[in-house]
Design a protein around this motif. Structure first.
Motif, PDB file in Angstrom:
ATOM      1  N   UNK A  64     -12.975 -28.871  15.474  1.00  0.00           N
ATOM      2  CA  UNK A  64     -12.851 -29.070  16.923  1.00  0.00           C
ATOM      3  C   UNK A  64     -14.039 -28.439  17.638  1.00  0.00           C
ATOM      4  N   UNK A  65     -14.413 -27.234  17.229  1.00  0.00           N
ATOM      5  CA  UNK A  65     -15.508 -26.516  17.883  1.00  0.00           C
ATOM      6  C   UNK A  65     -16.839 -27.241  17.742  1.00  0.00           C
ATOM      7  N   UNK A  66     -17.056 -27.902  16.607  1.00  0.00           N
ATOM      8  CA  UNK A  66     -18.324 -28.582  16.370  1.00  0.00           C
ATOM      9  C   UNK A  66     -18.259 -30.067  16.692  1.00  0.00           C
ATOM     10  N   UNK A  67     -17.424 -30.429  17.614  1.00  0.00           N
ATOM     11  CA  UNK A  67     -17.307 -31.813  18.064  1.00  0.00           C
ATOM     12  C   UNK A  67     -17.976 -31.922  19.433  1.00  0.00           C
ATOM     13  N   UNK A  68     -18.899 -32.877  19.589  1.00  0.00           N
ATOM     14  CA  UNK A  68     -19.643 -33.020  20.837  1.00  0.00           C
ATOM     15  C   UNK A  68     -18.745 -33.136  22.065  1.00  0.00           C
ATOM     16  N   UNK A  69     -17.569 -33.766  21.904  1.00  0.00           N
ATOM     17  CA  UNK A  69     -16.693 -33.940  23.060  1.00  0.00           C
ATOM     18  C   UNK A  69     -16.170 -32.594  23.575  1.00  0.00           C
ATOM     19  N   UNK A  70     -16.244 -31.570  22.756  1.00  0.00           N
ATOM     20  CA  UNK A  70     -15.812 -30.230  23.163  1.00  0.00           C
ATOM     21  C   UNK A  70     -16.982 -29.334  23.564  1.00  0.00           C
TER      22      UNK A  70
ATOM     23  N   UNK B  26     -11.822 -29.317   2.918  1.00  0.00           N
ATOM     24  CA  UNK B  26     -10.811 -28.264   2.760  1.00  0.00           C
ATOM     25  C   UNK B  26     -11.399 -26.859   2.835  1.00  0.00           C
ATOM     26  N   UNK B  27     -12.640 -26.734   3.223  1.00  0.00           N
ATOM     27  CA  UNK B  27     -13.281 -25.416   3.303  1.00  0.00           C
ATOM     28  C   UNK B  27     -13.776 -25.194   4.728  1.00  0.00           C
ATOM     29  N   UNK B  28     -13.107 -24.304   5.464  1.00  0.00           N
ATOM     30  CA  UNK B  28     -13.428 -24.116   6.873  1.00  0.00           C
ATOM     31  C   UNK B  28     -14.865 -23.698   7.083  1.00  0.00           C
ATOM     32  N   UNK B  29     -15.408 -22.857   6.197  1.00  0.00           N
ATOM     33  CA  UNK B  29     -16.753 -22.336   6.385  1.00  0.00           C
ATOM     34  C   UNK B  29     -17.820 -23.382   6.135  1.00  0.00           C
ATOM     35  N   UNK B  30     -17.490 -24.468   5.444  1.00  0.00           N
ATOM     36  CA  UNK B  30     -18.517 -25.457   5.123  1.00  0.00           C
ATOM     37  C   UNK B  30     -19.020 -26.153   6.379  1.00  0.00           C
TER      38      UNK B  30
ATOM     39  N   UNK C  75      -6.350 -23.585   8.861  1.00  0.00           N
ATOM     40  CA  UNK C  75      -6.319 -23.426  10.310  1.00  0.00           C
ATOM     41  C   UNK C  75      -7.735 -23.221  10.851  1.00  0.00           C
ATOM     42  N   UNK C  76      -8.509 -22.341  10.215  1.00  0.00           N
ATOM     43  CA  UNK C  76      -9.892 -22.111  10.640  1.00  0.00           C
ATOM     44  C   UNK C  76     -10.725 -23.382  10.510  1.00  0.00           C
ATOM     45  N   UNK C  77     -10.523 -24.111   9.427  1.00  0.00           N
ATOM     46  CA  UNK C  77     -11.290 -25.339   9.231  1.00  0.00           C
ATOM     47  C   UNK C  77     -11.019 -26.343  10.354  1.00  0.00           C
TER      48      UNK C  77
ATOM     49  N   UNK D  65      -0.420 -25.772   3.504  1.00  0.00           N
ATOM     50  CA  UNK D  65      -1.439 -26.300   4.403  1.00  0.00           C
ATOM     51  C   UNK D  65      -0.744 -26.789   5.677  1.00  0.00           C
ATOM     52  N   UNK D  66      -1.470 -27.498   6.518  1.00  0.00           N
ATOM     53  CA  UNK D  66      -0.938 -27.824   7.837  1.00  0.00           C
ATOM     54  C   UNK D  66      -0.584 -29.298   8.013  1.00  0.00           C
TER      55      UNK D  66
END
Length: 149
Positions: A70-76, A126-130, A63-65, A37-38
């Protein structure tokens, strides 16, 4: 199978791995790559592996998670008006209240006769798609509720 004992720092993990390999007279040169993991300790572990010629790969799902978070954060999302925060709040509300969830299900029963009842999806760290699935299903339920009411 070898159980790790002790701390979980990257250096300690590498030392434990090396000790286990040495006890079986197994050379690290037979390992082409290791996937982890990262987390920070895995970065250090990966550096120690690289020093021995072993390729260190990061888990694609982790990595995708992280990228989805980050993508689903309002600040972005400039101009989103905190839409993600509002969606997250509604999802958490339905997931924490059985009465509210029952009302949501009853609305769907009356407005979507014969169709599958959909419940909000919880995010699993731990599940990026969730993360994606949680918001996708929220939008689907919300749109269906608005078009049928």
């Amino acid at each position: 199978f070898e159980v790790h004992h002790g701390t979980t720092t990257g250096d300690a993990l590498f030392a434990n791995l090396s000790q286990a390999f040495n006890s079986f007279e197994f050379n690290l040169s037979f390992i082409s790559a290791v996937t982890t993991d990262m987390t920070g300790n895995m970065n250090t572990f990966g550096w120690r592996l690289a020093e021995q010629g072993v390729v260190h790969l990061y888990c694609v799902d982790h990595n995708l998670h992280l990228n989805c978070k980050i993508a689903f954060d309002d600040s972005n999302l400039p101009g989103s008006g905190n839409a993600m925060k509002a969606a997250r709040s509604q999802i958490e509300f339905f997931n924490s209240s059985t009465q509210a969830l029952d009302k949501l299900c009853n609305i769907q029963k009356t407005t979507r006769s014969g169709q599958q009842i959909l419940k909000p999806t919880q995010d699993v760290k731990t599940r990026w798609w969730s993360t994606w699935k949680k918001y996708f299903k929220y939008l689907f339920i919300s749109c269906k509720r608005r078009t049928n009411s």
